[in-house]
Design an enzyme around this catalytic site. Sequence first.
Site, PDB file in Angstrom:
ATOM      1  N   ILE A 160      -0.024   6.769   4.156  1.00 15.05           N
ATOM      2  CA  ILE A 160       0.951   6.414   5.184  1.00 15.05           C
ATOM      3  C   ILE A 160       2.086   5.576   4.612  1.00 15.05           C
ATOM      4  CG2 ILE A 160       1.262   5.111   7.335  1.00 15.05           C
ATOM      5  CD1 ILE A 160      -1.721   5.893   7.971  1.00 15.05           C
ATOM      6  N   SER A 170       1.629   3.292  -2.532  1.00 17.37           N
ATOM      7  CA  SER A 170       1.416   4.243  -3.627  1.00 17.37           C
ATOM      8  C   SER A 170       0.870   5.581  -3.137  1.00 17.37           C
ATOM      9  CB  SER A 170       0.470   3.655  -4.679  1.00 17.37           C
ATOM     10  OG  SER A 170      -0.791   3.368  -4.113  1.00 17.37           O
ATOM     11  N   ARG A 171       0.372   5.611  -1.909  1.00 18.03           N
ATOM     12  CA  ARG A 171      -0.184   6.856  -1.357  1.00 18.03           C
ATOM     13  C   ARG A 171      -0.230   6.770   0.167  1.00 18.03           C
ATOM     14  NH1 ARG A 171      -4.691   4.113  -3.624  1.00 18.03           N
ATOM     15  NH2 ARG A 171      -4.364   5.292  -5.546  1.00 18.03           N
ATOM     16  N   LYS A 230      -1.719  -1.850  -5.530  1.00 18.45           N
ATOM     17  CA  LYS A 230      -2.591  -2.205  -6.652  1.00 18.45           C
ATOM     18  C   LYS A 230      -2.625  -1.175  -7.767  1.00 18.45           C
ATOM     19  CE  LYS A 230      -6.515  -2.622  -4.622  1.00 18.45           C
ATOM     20  NZ  LYS A 230      -7.980  -2.859  -4.533  1.00 18.45           N
ATOM     21  N   GLY A 245       0.809  -1.219   0.000  1.00 14.32           N
ATOM     22  CA  GLY A 245       0.000   0.000   0.000  1.00 14.32           C
ATOM     23  C   GLY A 245       0.841   1.267   0.000  1.00 14.32           C
ATOM     24  N   TYR A 265     -14.529  -4.811  11.031  1.00 10.11           N
ATOM     25  CA  TYR A 265     -13.299  -4.030  10.874  1.00 10.11           C
ATOM     26  C   TYR A 265     -12.368  -4.244  12.066  1.00 10.11           C
ATOM     27  CZ  TYR A 265     -10.120  -0.035  10.633  1.00 10.11           C
ATOM     28  OH  TYR A 265      -9.002   0.751  10.614  1.00 10.11           O
TER      29      TYR A 265
END
Length: 431
Positions: free
Chosen positions: A22, A19-20, A42, A17, A168
């Site tokens: 944190i 790509s943006r 992704k 994760g 969650y």
Amino acid sequence: MLPNTGKLAGCTLFITGASRGIGKAIALKAAKDGANIVIAAKTAEPHPTLPGTIYTAAEEIEAAGGKALPCIVNVREEQQIINAVEKAVKTFGGIDILVNNASAISLTGTLETATKKVNLMMDVNVRGTYLTSKACLPHLRKSKNPHILNLSPPMNLNPMWFKNHCAYTISKYGMSMCVLGMAEEFRGEVAVNALWPKTAIHTAAMDMLGGAGIEKQCRKTDILADAAYCILTKPKTFTGNFVIDEVLLREEGVKDFDVYAIAPGHSLMPDFFLDVEIDTTAMKQKRHGAVQEEKKLSGSQQEGADGAKVQTESAAAKPSGPVAETFRVIQGAMTEEYVRNTQGVFQFELSGDGGGTWYIDLKTKGGSAGFGKPPVAADVVMSMSSTDFVKMFTGKLKPTLAFMSGKLTIKGNMALAIKLEKMLSQLSSKL
């Protein structure tokens, strides 16, 4: 902010994760040391609403001084994880650090959470973390100072963190259980720790959850990047810890936390899973006091044909109280524009003085608000105390904070609940 020391120079970090948000912030911090970053995410093509791709992140990482390897990885697909790990080892000669940052979120109750959402959270948060760790561990064990860092919370078993978003919570605690288990399993070989923010962090996900203006109550991703850097530069004997960003950075000598704030001086929203003293007190009061109130209310409703008796008693007891006055003002402020832009019906179950069932209908032509059940089925049902309701509608309590601290329970359409918060910001001056 925490200065770079150069300790990660030449180290290879595999970050899911990245790509943006944190993940990218942690990558950029390490890149300043001259680290190698495997961007396992992704997004290969620009997203219609979310910023960045693995390729734009790679450009930023290399501009910061690091080397980047963008890999298309959906952590739900084991083979994609394995392929990216093999490519990382072939490119950089090994893996020194794994950051399990990829995560999915749906803040919905049990009955409102679609099975595909449950599967998504379990697959990304728990299974993805486990499988990525499993794939990286053989290579991590060959490193001089290997680390696994999961972006997951301490496992707070206070029921308030389960009742509003059970699935969650289970999925995030699953990531934390990976820390507990793997820290012991690989003690002396690989450090395994968890990192979690004390306050809300401004990311694209937070914008979607909190709506416009939420960023003022958040910190920048920089604070987690600094805390992660601190953990990842510690010896591998530092393991099995559930670290809170601000606590660690204070221990490291950081004193100025305004530099991390989006709006310095503005009140900050506490993050999920961390009990704040004032909210803990409120929770205890709710358990030992308001529960009895709810039972009484339930009993009264059973006495009437369809709740009519309790509604009449409540209205008669406090016809001009703060709650009634608030709804009177809301009714007076209704406009066709509010109705057209919102298209939702909200039902409020309030405990305490002036409590009972109230509603705001922003779907039916002209709109309406008042005591009793709405004229049409509610899209959202919100439960809270009368006192907190008045605070919320007069701008003294943010709905997002009320929800996150357990003062507000929401069932139904979460997107509509966020729309209501936007309307509140416009109404507060009149209340």
